[in-house]
Write an enzyme that holds these catalytic residues in place. Structure first.
Site, PDB file in Angstrom:
ATOM      1  N   HIS A 167       0.813  -1.226   0.000  1.00  0.00           N
ATOM      2  CA  HIS A 167       0.000   0.000   0.000  1.00  0.00           C
ATOM      3  C   HIS A 167       0.842   1.270   0.000  1.00  0.00           C
ATOM      4  CE1 HIS A 167      -4.070  -1.732   0.723  1.00  0.00           C
ATOM      5  NE2 HIS A 167      -3.306  -2.772   0.996  1.00  0.00           N
ATOM      6  N   ASP A 374       3.519   9.559  -0.341  1.00  0.00           N
ATOM      7  CA  ASP A 374       2.357   8.748   0.035  1.00  0.00           C
ATOM      8  C   ASP A 374       2.084   7.731  -1.065  1.00  0.00           C
ATOM      9  OD1 ASP A 374       0.154   7.903   1.463  1.00  0.00           O
ATOM     10  OD2 ASP A 374      -0.711   9.900   1.661  1.00  0.00           O
TER      11      ASP A 374
HETATM   12  O1  F6P Z   1      -1.217   2.561   4.594  1.00  0.00           O
HETATM   13  C1  F6P Z   1      -0.187   2.195   5.399  1.00  0.00           C
HETATM   14  C2  F6P Z   1      -0.648   1.686   6.759  1.00  0.00           C
HETATM   15  O2  F6P Z   1       0.448   1.277   7.521  1.00  0.00           O
HETATM   16  C3  F6P Z   1      -1.628   0.539   6.668  1.00  0.00           C
HETATM   17  O3  F6P Z   1      -1.017  -0.718   6.527  1.00  0.00           O
HETATM   18  C4  F6P Z   1      -2.376   0.715   7.942  1.00  0.00           C
HETATM   19  O4  F6P Z   1      -3.666   0.197   7.842  1.00  0.00           O
HETATM   20  C5  F6P Z   1      -2.428   2.220   8.112  1.00  0.00           C
HETATM   21  O5  F6P Z   1      -1.286   2.718   7.471  1.00  0.00           O
HETATM   22  C6  F6P Z   1      -2.461   2.680   9.557  1.00  0.00           C
HETATM   23  O6  F6P Z   1      -1.302   2.288  10.220  1.00  0.00           O
HETATM   24  P1  F6P Z   1      -1.289   1.747  11.690  1.00  0.00           P
HETATM   25  O7  F6P Z   1      -2.015   0.451  11.707  1.00  0.00           O
HETATM   26  O8  F6P Z   1       0.173   1.616  12.010  1.00  0.00           O
HETATM   27  O9  F6P Z   1      -1.992   2.777  12.518  1.00  0.00           O
END
Ligand code: F6P
Length: 465
Positions: A167, A374
């Site tokens: 992602h 991003d």
């Molecule tokens: O988009 C990147 C990401 O790390 C996702 O894998 C995750 O759902 C989101 O950001 C939020 O991150 P975290 O779970 O570390 O709060």
């Protein structure tokens, strides 16, 4: 997509925890783009979603088994101990991989101990996953937390299809290669059948790392290494366009709708919605607002920025520092320009529901999506989806995946706050026909690549792989 195959999704964590009393509470938390694009598909199609339950008090060897059905999705949990959360999530995922993949090598920490924990935890996910699988299932692994999961699952004997989607950005090969474990991480990819990235640019950078870092042979959309072959493709993540359009049109008596009701008619609304993360460029955005108000005193009293910065990874020092920098800068700007009846910036350090966000998107005159880096950024797409006949303008960083297709946004270099300030001014003063023309083109793009399309195209490519 392959007939009756069940889809089994694995990500670091799932959108809800598993005790019934707290499901609602967690459901409202925006945990980023990953959840926003996967949840609507799984709610409609059904499937299993495995992830960490968000706690850090499990015994190291505890066997995760609990499954809860929530709106058609079977959520299964992995439990982690305090040390596992520290080494796997806090350090290796968020202080090594995250800064490297976002091209901030100076913020990265390198620790062999945390890498070992990362590998062990991936093995633990694989064991939990194997217990859930049936022959014919399509396994879909998500994001940088779980690079080695495919390899671990193969070691446990799984022969079925496994896909992996990243992602976040894939960095240029000279930055990726800084990590002592770069080769091992690349090798792990060869246990997947299909590897997906957000954009053609990240796909290009991954291919370059495979060739430079590993000596793999890349031929079109396949890569070969030591007798294994994987398919590589870009699949740009999309928004749940229909849901945002519907939510934006519904009037509900929330604090957000009450705020919008009392906003003076001569006041223009600027909006920012982010996790509070240094990659999101929130501090640089505030510098642009200061520049805007310096350059255009006539705007004072007539624009308000609502900046939603949902707390994220709060125990990690880089995130705590970012919050301090932000609070101090906002205090300075509000003190410099504010009046008793008007403050230029409202920062709200808490998550908001998608329903509230849809209302804010609809009412915003300008949405500021200005990350320093991003993978995609779904806020840009959700904002466009929520507009009506008098649309707002999107100011968009050149350095996010969304910029590769959203050509009719006003594009900026977020490090250049003068350029960003000029773009915001242009957005605030743009006439309605130009706003409508730009929005129409953006909407066509956003509606062509929705969250559902993304899921179907990845899963059908995995089925064919
Ligand atoms: O988009 C990147 C990401 O790390 C996702 O894998 C995750 O759902 C989101 O950001 C939020 O991150 P975290 O779970 O570390 O709060």
């Amino acid at each position: 997509m392959g007939g009756e195959a069940r889809v089994v999704v694995v990500s670091n964590r799932t959108p809800a925890v598993f005790t019934p009393s707290s499901v609602e509470e967690r459901r409202n938390l925006p945990v980023g783009g990953l959840v926003s694009c996967l949840r609507p598909f799984l709610e409609a199609q059904g499937g299993i979603w495995l992830g960490w339950d968000g706690n850090s008090d499990a015994q190291v060897d505890s066997v995760p088994t609990s499954i809860t059905d929530v709106e058609g999705i079977s959520l299964a949990s992995v439990s982690l101990s305090r040390d596992e959360v520290e080494g796997f999530y806090n350090v290796f995922a968020n202080r090594t991989l995250w800064p490297i993949f976002h091209s901030f090598p100076d913020k990265a920490t390198f620790s062999h101990d945390s890498y070992r924990v990362y590998r062990d935890v991936n093995r633990k996910y694989a064991e939990s996953l194997l217990a859930l699988l049936r022959p014919g299932d399509l396994v879909w692994v998500h994001d940088f937390h779980l690079f080695p999961l495919g390899l671990e699952l193969r070691k446990l004997g799984w022969k079925g299809k496994i896909g992996f989607f990243l992602h976040i950005p894939f960095p240029p090969s000279e930055i990726f290669g800084i990590m002592p474990w770069a080769r091992e991480l690349l090798t792990c990819l060869f246990d997947y059948d299909l590897v997906g990235l957000q954009t053609p640019k990240y796909l290009h950078d991954l291919k370059e790392s495979l060739v430079d870092g590993l000596g793999a042979v890349v031929d079109g959309d396949t890569a070969h290494y030591q007798g294994s072959t994987i398919r590589l493709r870009s699949f740009p993540v999309g928004a749940d366009v229909q849901a945002f359009r519907e939510m934006a049109q519904s009037q509900v008596g929330t604090s957000v709708s009450r705020f919008l009701d009392v906003l003076p008619k001569d006041r223009q609304l600027l909006l920012g919605v982010d996790r509070l993360d240094y990659t999101k460029g929130i501090v640089q955005r505030m510098q642009a607002i200061e520049q805007l108000l310096d350059d255009h005193p006539e705007l004072r009293g007539h624009v308000t920025l609502v900046q939603i910065s949902a707390p994220s990874r709060v125990t990690i020092p880089e995130y705590a520092r970012e919050r301090e920098r932000l609070d101090s800068l906002v205090g300075k700007i509000n003190g410099k320009f504010g009046e008793v009846h008007w403050l230029p910036i409202h920062t709200l350090h808490r998550p908001y529901s998608q329903r509230d966000l849809a209302l804010l998107y609809r009412e915003a005159d300008t949405c500021l999506v200005t990350p320093l880096r991003d993978g995609m950024n779904l806020v840009a797409k959700e904002f466009v989806a929520s507009q009506t006949s008098d649309p707002g303008v999107l100011v968009l960083s050149r350095f996010c995946g969304a910029a590769e297709s959203m050509h009719d946004a006003l594009k900026v270099n977020p490090y250049d706050f003068q350029e960003t300030a000029s773009a915001i001014y242009r957005a605030l003063t743009m006439d309605r026909p130009e706003r409508q023309r730009r929005w129409k083109a953006l909407y066509e793009d956003v509606n062509r690549h929705t969250a559902h399309d993304w899921c179907y195209s990845f899963l059908s490519a995995l089925g064919d792989a």
